[in-house]
Design a protein around this motif. Structure first.
Motif, PDB file in Angstrom:
ATOM      1  N   LYS A 229       0.833  -1.210   0.000  1.00  0.00           N
ATOM      2  CA  LYS A 229       0.000   0.000   0.000  1.00  0.00           C
ATOM      3  C   LYS A 229       0.861   1.251   0.000  1.00  0.00           C
ATOM      4  O   LYS A 229       0.597   2.202  -0.736  1.00  0.00           O
ATOM      5  N   GLU A 230       1.896   1.262   0.824  1.00  0.00           N
ATOM      6  CA  GLU A 230       2.755   2.443   0.912  1.00  0.00           C
ATOM      7  C   GLU A 230       3.547   2.657  -0.370  1.00  0.00           C
ATOM      8  O   GLU A 230       3.738   3.789  -0.799  1.00  0.00           O
TER       9      GLU A 230
ATOM     10  N   ILE B 287      15.822  14.893   2.376  1.00  0.00           N
ATOM     11  CA  ILE B 287      15.792  13.447   2.155  1.00  0.00           C
ATOM     12  C   ILE B 287      14.791  12.848   3.133  1.00  0.00           C
ATOM     13  O   ILE B 287      14.842  13.113   4.330  1.00  0.00           O
ATOM     14  N   GLU B 288      13.874  12.056   2.600  1.00  0.00           N
ATOM     15  CA  GLU B 288      12.918  11.338   3.437  1.00  0.00           C
ATOM     16  C   GLU B 288      13.137   9.848   3.220  1.00  0.00           C
ATOM     17  O   GLU B 288      13.064   9.365   2.087  1.00  0.00           O
ATOM     18  N   VAL B 289      13.438   9.137   4.294  1.00  0.00           N
ATOM     19  CA  VAL B 289      13.622   7.692   4.239  1.00  0.00           C
ATOM     20  C   VAL B 289      12.308   7.067   4.687  1.00  0.00           C
ATOM     21  O   VAL B 289      11.864   7.282   5.811  1.00  0.00           O
ATOM     22  N   ARG B 290      11.676   6.312   3.798  1.00  0.00           N
ATOM     23  CA  ARG B 290      10.352   5.757   4.054  1.00  0.00           C
ATOM     24  C   ARG B 290      10.438   4.260   4.297  1.00  0.00           C
ATOM     25  O   ARG B 290      11.091   3.544   3.564  1.00  0.00           O
ATOM     26  N   GLN B 291       9.778   3.834   5.368  1.00  0.00           N
ATOM     27  CA  GLN B 291       9.625   2.423   5.686  1.00  0.00           C
ATOM     28  C   GLN B 291       8.173   2.194   6.073  1.00  0.00           C
ATOM     29  O   GLN B 291       7.429   3.153   6.270  1.00  0.00           O
ATOM     30  N   ALA B 292       7.774   0.945   6.212  1.00  0.00           N
ATOM     31  CA  ALA B 292       6.392   0.620   6.566  1.00  0.00           C
ATOM     32  C   ALA B 292       5.979   1.352   7.827  1.00  0.00           C
ATOM     33  O   ALA B 292       6.565   1.177   8.882  1.00  0.00           O
TER      34      ALA B 292
ATOM     35  N   LEU C 280      17.443   2.605  11.567  1.00  0.00           N
ATOM     36  CA  LEU C 280      16.365   2.105  10.712  1.00  0.00           C
ATOM     37  C   LEU C 280      16.132   0.622  10.968  1.00  0.00           C
ATOM     38  O   LEU C 280      17.055  -0.111  11.323  1.00  0.00           O
ATOM     39  N   ALA C 281      14.905   0.191  10.756  1.00  0.00           N
ATOM     40  CA  ALA C 281      14.570  -1.225  10.896  1.00  0.00           C
ATOM     41  C   ALA C 281      14.957  -1.968   9.623  1.00  0.00           C
ATOM     42  O   ALA C 281      14.957  -1.389   8.531  1.00  0.00           O
ATOM     43  N   ALA C 282      15.283  -3.233   9.762  1.00  0.00           N
ATOM     44  CA  ALA C 282      15.514  -4.073   8.584  1.00  0.00           C
ATOM     45  C   ALA C 282      14.185  -4.219   7.860  1.00  0.00           C
ATOM     46  O   ALA C 282      13.136  -4.334   8.485  1.00  0.00           O
ATOM     47  N   GLY C 283      14.215  -4.176   6.534  1.00  0.00           N
ATOM     48  CA  GLY C 283      12.996  -4.322   5.749  1.00  0.00           C
ATOM     49  C   GLY C 283      13.005  -3.393   4.549  1.00  0.00           C
ATOM     50  O   GLY C 283      14.015  -2.757   4.238  1.00  0.00           O
ATOM     51  N   PRO C 284      11.861  -3.276   3.854  1.00  0.00           N
ATOM     52  CA  PRO C 284      11.783  -2.434   2.658  1.00  0.00           C
ATOM     53  C   PRO C 284      12.001  -0.960   2.993  1.00  0.00           C
ATOM     54  O   PRO C 284      11.523  -0.467   4.018  1.00  0.00           O
ATOM     55  N   VAL C 285      12.707  -0.260   2.113  1.00  0.00           N
ATOM     56  CA  VAL C 285      12.986   1.160   2.289  1.00  0.00           C
ATOM     57  C   VAL C 285      13.012   1.842   0.923  1.00  0.00           C
ATOM     58  O   VAL C 285      13.352   1.226  -0.087  1.00  0.00           O
ATOM     59  N   SER C 286      12.609   3.104   0.913  1.00  0.00           N
ATOM     60  CA  SER C 286      12.682   3.940  -0.282  1.00  0.00           C
ATOM     61  C   SER C 286      13.045   5.343   0.173  1.00  0.00           C
ATOM     62  O   SER C 286      12.672   5.765   1.276  1.00  0.00           O
ATOM     63  N   LEU C 287      13.764   6.077  -0.658  1.00  0.00           N
ATOM     64  CA  LEU C 287      14.132   7.451  -0.338  1.00  0.00           C
ATOM     65  C   LEU C 287      13.383   8.407  -1.261  1.00  0.00           C
ATOM     66  O   LEU C 287      13.160   8.087  -2.430  1.00  0.00           O
ATOM     67  N   ARG C 288      13.018   9.541  -0.711  1.00  0.00           N
ATOM     68  CA  ARG C 288      12.407  10.618  -1.490  1.00  0.00           C
ATOM     69  C   ARG C 288      13.340  11.815  -1.353  1.00  0.00           C
ATOM     70  O   ARG C 288      13.586  12.286  -0.248  1.00  0.00           O
TER      71      ARG C 288
ATOM     72  N   ASP D 127      11.295  18.775  -9.271  1.00  0.00           N
ATOM     73  CA  ASP D 127      10.340  17.751  -8.868  1.00  0.00           C
ATOM     74  C   ASP D 127      11.052  16.741  -7.973  1.00  0.00           C
ATOM     75  O   ASP D 127      12.244  16.471  -8.157  1.00  0.00           O
ATOM     76  N   PRO D 128      10.338  16.145  -7.014  1.00  0.00           N
ATOM     77  CA  PRO D 128      10.969  15.143  -6.145  1.00  0.00           C
ATOM     78  C   PRO D 128      11.353  13.890  -6.928  1.00  0.00           C
ATOM     79  O   PRO D 128      10.793  13.612  -7.983  1.00  0.00           O
ATOM     80  N   VAL D 129      12.314  13.168  -6.375  1.00  0.00           N
ATOM     81  CA  VAL D 129      12.757  11.897  -6.946  1.00  0.00           C
ATOM     82  C   VAL D 129      12.575  10.835  -5.877  1.00  0.00           C
ATOM     83  O   VAL D 129      13.032  10.993  -4.743  1.00  0.00           O
ATOM     84  N   ASN D 130      11.876   9.766  -6.217  1.00  0.00           N
ATOM     85  CA  ASN D 130      11.682   8.622  -5.327  1.00  0.00           C
ATOM     86  C   ASN D 130      12.552   7.474  -5.815  1.00  0.00           C
ATOM     87  O   ASN D 130      12.529   7.142  -6.994  1.00  0.00           O
ATOM     88  N   THR D 131      13.287   6.851  -4.891  1.00  0.00           N
ATOM     89  CA  THR D 131      14.051   5.668  -5.285  1.00  0.00           C
ATOM     90  C   THR D 131      13.115   4.459  -5.316  1.00  0.00           C
ATOM     91  O   THR D 131      12.072   4.458  -4.660  1.00  0.00           O
ATOM     92  N   ALA D 132      13.513   3.460  -6.055  1.00  0.00           N
ATOM     93  CA  ALA D 132      12.802   2.187  -6.034  1.00  0.00           C
ATOM     94  C   ALA D 132      12.902   1.624  -4.614  1.00  0.00           C
ATOM     95  O   ALA D 132      13.814   1.942  -3.860  1.00  0.00           O
ATOM     96  N   TRP D 133      11.939   0.791  -4.237  1.00  0.00           N
ATOM     97  CA  TRP D 133      11.964   0.141  -2.923  1.00  0.00           C
ATOM     98  C   TRP D 133      12.984  -0.979  -2.957  1.00  0.00           C
ATOM     99  O   TRP D 133      13.104  -1.714  -3.941  1.00  0.00           O
ATOM    100  N   VAL D 134      13.729  -1.115  -1.870  1.00  0.00           N
ATOM    101  CA  VAL D 134      14.712  -2.169  -1.733  1.00  0.00           C
ATOM    102  C   VAL D 134      14.729  -2.643  -0.291  1.00  0.00           C
ATOM    103  O   VAL D 134      14.474  -1.852   0.624  1.00  0.00           O
ATOM    104  N   VAL D 135      14.970  -3.920  -0.087  1.00  0.00           N
ATOM    105  CA  VAL D 135      15.008  -4.474   1.264  1.00  0.00           C
ATOM    106  C   VAL D 135      16.425  -4.315   1.820  1.00  0.00           C
ATOM    107  O   VAL D 135      17.390  -4.722   1.186  1.00  0.00           O
ATOM    108  N   ILE D 136      16.510  -3.693   2.999  1.00  0.00           N
ATOM    109  CA  ILE D 136      17.820  -3.522   3.651  1.00  0.00           C
ATOM    110  C   ILE D 136      17.900  -4.383   4.895  1.00  0.00           C
ATOM    111  O   ILE D 136      16.920  -4.804   5.434  1.00  0.00           O
TER     112      ILE D 136
END
Length: 154
Positions: free
Chosen positions: A34-35, A106-111, A130-138, A145-154
Motif C-alpha cells: 500500500k505504501e 531526504i525522506e527515508v520511508r519504511q512501513a 532504521l529497521a531491517a525491511g523495505p525502504v525507499s528514499l524521497r 520535482d521530487p525523486v523517489n528511489t525504487a523500494w529495496v530491502v535492507i
C-alpha cells in the motif's frame, strides 16, 4: 452440484477446492505494498536501482568483503543517489550522497514510518536507527520535482 465428468472438469474442481481456501498475506507485506503504491505520485520521478553490491559482486568474495557494507546506486534523469547500508546490531544505517552534489531534503520511508534529514551542500546525508525491511528514499531538491528511489530491502 454435479460430479465432474471428464479430466478437465475434475481438474477445475480440484483447483476450485485448493484455491477456495483463504490465505492472507502477512500484514507487513500488505502495508508495504500500500505504501509503495501511495508514493508513486505523478510529480515524482522514479530513480531506478542500477547497482546493488549484494547482487552485483562476483561469486567469490574474500572474508573481509563478505562482512562489508552494502552499496546501492539509484539513477534518475537529473540525480544519482548512492547509498551505503551498514548493519549496527539489529538496526540499519544509511550513509548517502547525491550527484551532482547539492543540498536536498531526504525522506527515508519504511512501513508505517518516515525519517527526514537534510543532504548538505556536498550532497551527503546519514540516517541511523532504521529497521531491517523495505525502504525507499524521497529526495527533494529546491526548485525541482521530487525523486523517489525504487523500494529495496535492507
Amino acid at each position: 452440484m454435479n460430479s465432474p465428468s471428464g479430466p478437465d472438469e475434475r481438474l477445475l474442481e480440484d483447483l476450485r477446492e485448493v484455491l477456495g481456501h483463504d490465505t492472507e498475506p502477512p500484514s507487513s507485506v500488505v502495508q508495504a505494498a500500500k505504501e509503495s503504491y501511495t508514493w508513486r505520485t505523478v510529480d515524482a520521478e522514479l530513480a531506478e536501482l542500477t547497482h546493488d553490491s549484494l547482487v552485483d559482486q562476483p561469486a567469490v568474495r574474500t572474508r573481509a568483503a563478505a562482512g562489508g557494507d552494502r552499496a546501492l546506486t539509484f539513477e534518475a534523469s537529473d540525480v544519482v543517489v548512492v547509498v551505503e547500508v551498514g548493519v549496527v546490531g539489529q538496526e540499519r544505517r544509511l550513509v548517502g550522497q547525491l550527484a551532482p552534489a547539492q543540498p536536498a531534503q531526504i525522506e527515508v520511508r519504511q512501513a508505517g514510518a518516515a525519517r527526514r534529514t537534510q543532504a548538505d551542500a556536498a550532497g551527503r546525508f546519514m540516517v541511523f536507527g532504521l529497521a531491517a525491511g523495505p525502504v525507499s528514499l524521497r529526495c527533494q531538491v529546491a526548485g525541482q520535482d521530487p525523486v523517489n528511489t525504487a523500494w529495496v530491502v535492507i
